[in-house]
Design a protein around this motif. Sequence first.
Motif, PDB file in Angstrom:
ATOM      1  N   VAL A 160       0.836  -1.206   0.000  1.00 35.51           N
ATOM      2  CA  VAL A 160       0.000   0.000   0.000  1.00 35.51           C
ATOM      3  C   VAL A 160       0.867   1.252   0.000  1.00 35.51           C
ATOM      4  N   ARG A 161       1.965   1.213   0.744  1.00 38.50           N
ATOM      5  CA  ARG A 161       2.862   2.367   0.786  1.00 38.50           C
ATOM      6  C   ARG A 161       3.626   2.544  -0.524  1.00 38.50           C
ATOM      7  N   LYS A 162       3.836   1.450  -1.229  1.00 34.53           N
ATOM      8  CA  LYS A 162       4.674   1.479  -2.432  1.00 34.53           C
ATOM      9  C   LYS A 162       3.888   1.756  -3.702  1.00 34.53           C
ATOM     10  N   ASN A 163       2.703   1.144  -3.848  1.00 32.00           N
ATOM     11  CA  ASN A 163       1.953   1.191  -5.104  1.00 32.00           C
ATOM     12  C   ASN A 163       0.749   2.119  -5.024  1.00 32.00           C
ATOM     13  N   ASP A 164       0.323   2.604  -6.179  1.00 27.85           N
ATOM     14  CA  ASP A 164      -0.843   3.489  -6.228  1.00 27.85           C
ATOM     15  C   ASP A 164      -2.155   2.716  -6.168  1.00 27.85           C
ATOM     16  N   ILE A 165      -2.153   1.473  -6.653  1.00 27.73           N
ATOM     17  CA  ILE A 165      -3.359   0.646  -6.615  1.00 27.73           C
ATOM     18  C   ILE A 165      -3.011  -0.705  -6.003  1.00 27.73           C
ATOM     19  N   ASN A 166      -3.775  -1.098  -4.998  1.00 27.38           N
ATOM     20  CA  ASN A 166      -3.517  -2.354  -4.296  1.00 27.38           C
ATOM     21  C   ASN A 166      -4.823  -3.098  -4.057  1.00 27.38           C
ATOM     22  N   PHE A 167      -4.722  -4.418  -4.085  1.00 23.40           N
ATOM     23  CA  PHE A 167      -5.876  -5.279  -3.826  1.00 23.40           C
ATOM     24  C   PHE A 167      -5.571  -6.173  -2.629  1.00 23.40           C
ATOM     25  N   GLY A 168      -6.499  -6.225  -1.688  1.00 28.87           N
ATOM     26  CA  GLY A 168      -6.410  -7.155  -0.565  1.00 28.87           C
ATOM     27  C   GLY A 168      -7.574  -8.123  -0.657  1.00 28.87           C
ATOM     28  N   ILE A 169      -7.276  -9.390  -0.953  1.00 25.91           N
ATOM     29  CA  ILE A 169      -8.323 -10.386  -1.204  1.00 25.91           C
ATOM     30  C   ILE A 169      -8.203 -11.505  -0.184  1.00 25.91           C
ATOM     31  N   GLY A 170      -9.281 -11.805   0.503  1.00 22.38           N
ATOM     32  CA  GLY A 170      -9.231 -12.882   1.474  1.00 22.38           C
ATOM     33  C   GLY A 170     -10.468 -12.919   2.345  1.00 22.38           C
ATOM     34  N   PRO A 171     -10.546 -13.915   3.223  1.00 20.28           N
ATOM     35  CA  PRO A 171     -11.738 -14.092   4.054  1.00 20.28           C
ATOM     36  C   PRO A 171     -11.875 -13.016   5.120  1.00 20.28           C
ATOM     37  N   ALA A 172     -13.031 -12.983   5.751  1.00 17.04           N
ATOM     38  CA  ALA A 172     -13.294 -12.023   6.826  1.00 17.04           C
ATOM     39  C   ALA A 172     -12.335 -12.251   7.983  1.00 17.04           C
ATOM     40  N   GLY A 173     -11.966 -11.164   8.657  1.00 18.90           N
ATOM     41  CA  GLY A 173     -11.145 -11.276   9.856  1.00 18.90           C
ATOM     42  C   GLY A 173      -9.660 -11.277   9.623  1.00 18.90           C
ATOM     43  N   THR A 174      -9.211 -10.995   8.396  1.00 16.67           N
ATOM     44  CA  THR A 174      -7.772 -11.018   8.108  1.00 16.67           C
ATOM     45  C   THR A 174      -7.137  -9.632   8.222  1.00 16.67           C
ATOM     46  N   GLY A 175      -7.926  -8.606   8.521  1.00 19.82           N
ATOM     47  CA  GLY A 175      -7.381  -7.273   8.753  1.00 19.82           C
ATOM     48  C   GLY A 175      -7.187  -6.435   7.500  1.00 19.82           C
ATOM     49  N   LYS A 176      -7.674  -6.911   6.360  1.00 21.08           N
ATOM     50  CA  LYS A 176      -7.410  -6.194   5.105  1.00 21.08           C
ATOM     51  C   LYS A 176      -8.062  -4.810   5.075  1.00 21.08           C
ATOM     52  N   THR A 177      -9.298  -4.693   5.573  1.00 22.30           N
ATOM     53  CA  THR A 177      -9.988  -3.400   5.581  1.00 22.30           C
ATOM     54  C   THR A 177      -9.437  -2.496   6.683  1.00 22.30           C
ATOM     55  N   TYR A 178      -9.217  -3.056   7.863  1.00 20.51           N
ATOM     56  CA  TYR A 178      -8.713  -2.282   9.004  1.00 20.51           C
ATOM     57  C   TYR A 178      -7.360  -1.658   8.676  1.00 20.51           C
ATOM     58  N   LEU A 179      -6.467  -2.439   8.083  1.00 19.83           N
ATOM     59  CA  LEU A 179      -5.144  -1.924   7.744  1.00 19.83           C
ATOM     60  C   LEU A 179      -5.218  -0.884   6.631  1.00 19.83           C
ATOM     61  N   ALA A 180      -6.152  -1.057   5.699  1.00 18.31           N
ATOM     62  CA  ALA A 180      -6.325  -0.057   4.643  1.00 18.31           C
ATOM     63  C   ALA A 180      -6.744   1.284   5.242  1.00 18.31           C
ATOM     64  N   VAL A 181      -7.661   1.246   6.210  1.00 20.75           N
ATOM     65  CA  VAL A 181      -8.094   2.476   6.881  1.00 20.75           C
ATOM     66  C   VAL A 181      -6.923   3.097   7.650  1.00 20.75           C
ATOM     67  N   ALA A 182      -6.127   2.259   8.317  1.00 18.06           N
ATOM     68  CA  ALA A 182      -4.967   2.763   9.066  1.00 18.06           C
ATOM     69  C   ALA A 182      -3.986   3.473   8.135  1.00 18.06           C
ATOM     70  N   CYS A 183      -3.711   2.867   6.988  1.00 15.09           N
ATOM     71  CA  CYS A 183      -2.802   3.488   6.018  1.00 15.09           C
ATOM     72  C   CYS A 183      -3.391   4.796   5.489  1.00 15.09           C
ATOM     73  N   ALA A 184      -4.706   4.839   5.308  1.00 14.02           N
ATOM     74  CA  ALA A 184      -5.366   6.056   4.828  1.00 14.02           C
ATOM     75  C   ALA A 184      -5.250   7.182   5.846  1.00 14.02           C
ATOM     76  N   VAL A 185      -5.501   6.866   7.115  1.00 18.92           N
ATOM     77  CA  VAL A 185      -5.405   7.878   8.176  1.00 18.92           C
ATOM     78  C   VAL A 185      -3.977   8.386   8.294  1.00 18.92           C
ATOM     79  N   GLU A 186      -3.009   7.481   8.239  1.00 14.37           N
ATOM     80  CA  GLU A 186      -1.603   7.889   8.315  1.00 14.37           C
ATOM     81  C   GLU A 186      -1.253   8.824   7.160  1.00 14.37           C
ATOM     82  N   ALA A 187      -1.698   8.487   5.963  1.00 16.31           N
ATOM     83  CA  ALA A 187      -1.412   9.319   4.790  1.00 16.31           C
ATOM     84  C   ALA A 187      -2.059  10.696   4.921  1.00 16.31           C
ATOM     85  N   LEU A 188      -3.290  10.733   5.453  1.00 12.04           N
ATOM     86  CA  LEU A 188      -3.979  12.010   5.636  1.00 12.04           C
ATOM     87  C   LEU A 188      -3.275  12.875   6.670  1.00 12.04           C
ATOM     88  N   GLU A 189      -2.925  12.297   7.796  1.00  7.21           N
ATOM     89  CA  GLU A 189      -2.308  13.061   8.880  1.00  7.21           C
ATOM     90  C   GLU A 189      -0.902  13.531   8.517  1.00  7.21           C
TER      91      GLU A 189
END
Length: 369
Positions: A160-189
């Motif tokens: 996510v830090r390296k590429n402009d477009i990233n895909f996180g594919i996998g079952p529920a509970g693997t943290g893919k959405t949570y980590l995406a939000v964390a990276c977004a907040v870090e980038a905004l701040e």
Amino acid sequence: MQDTPDSPATLAKKIVLEPNDPLRLSALVGPVDQNIKHLEKRLGVSIRSRGNEFQLSGIPTAVQAAEALLHQLYRETVGRDAIEPDFVHLFLQQAGLDDLIAQTNEGTDRTVPVVVMSDADRSAESGSEKPGGSGELVIRTPKKSIKPRGANQLGYCRAVRKNDINFGIGPAGTGKTYLAVACAVEALESQQVSRILLVRPAVEAGEKLGFLPGDLAQKIDPYLRPLYDALYEMLGVERVNKYIERNIIEVAPLAYMRGRTLNNAFIILDESQNTTVAQMKMFLTRIGFGSTAVVTGDITQIDLPRGEQSGLINVRDVLARVAGIEFTHFGSKDVVRHPLVQKIVDAYESYHDDDRRQQNDDRRGNGRR
């Protein structure tokens, strides 16, 4: 402890954890000995503690594993107020003990190597290296710092830090959405982007949101609740609401992205398995200069009408070799929820694999007639 002829040999062993630090020991065992009970249940051992002395008993390989894990977990308590159960769960997986757990649950005593990771190895996998380490990765947000857990999460965050477009594919509970939000907040701040867009295909509502009560945000809010929960944890409710009022954080259904060009933004498309092929193409072509997009989804939970191909499944083949786009695939071993969730994911995958094989066999049989 006496063995019966039908039971495997058992071992009793006493270990002492140093230094004798009451705060670190309290973090290790958890509230009401929660972490110790978790280890007992997963490894099939008995663990009794008094101060920094721990009495272990059970199958020798399980006792050996429990000893190694207690020492490693105690080292992890440095600088921590608590060790959470999900951390213990992932620790067991990363230590290569899945086979041992299965065998001890079956009551067997086959020799299984116990992998005790060095601090450097664990840091490289968990993203929690000491400052200055080559593999250090900590996502810093106003309310908390987040460390990826496991090699897949670490690789995902690096992508996510390296590429402009990233895909996180996998079952529920693997943290893919949570980590995406964390990276977004870090980038905004850190002012790498000027806004965050949260997008989701509201397929459960048939994309006909006009029939639902409320304004646009109120119509789409229920579908974006996991994203909001993560934002509240990282920014606080007051700041999130302020950012939404100022359009620094924007929520919208996927259908509203058509015709837009999104510059200097961090865009998260959640539940992307419910996009059509045309919608996925439309979304990916909205991305402008200075923007980062993260697309998350679970291809085993598609809610599209029968016969409609998922845009997420299609895009894996279409963009697999395009430079600057990276796909991270999560599996059941990356699940950070209750241990049973991992078993449920595995069971469904096994069932559907068997079903597909049976269908293929039936087709081949019909073709020979």
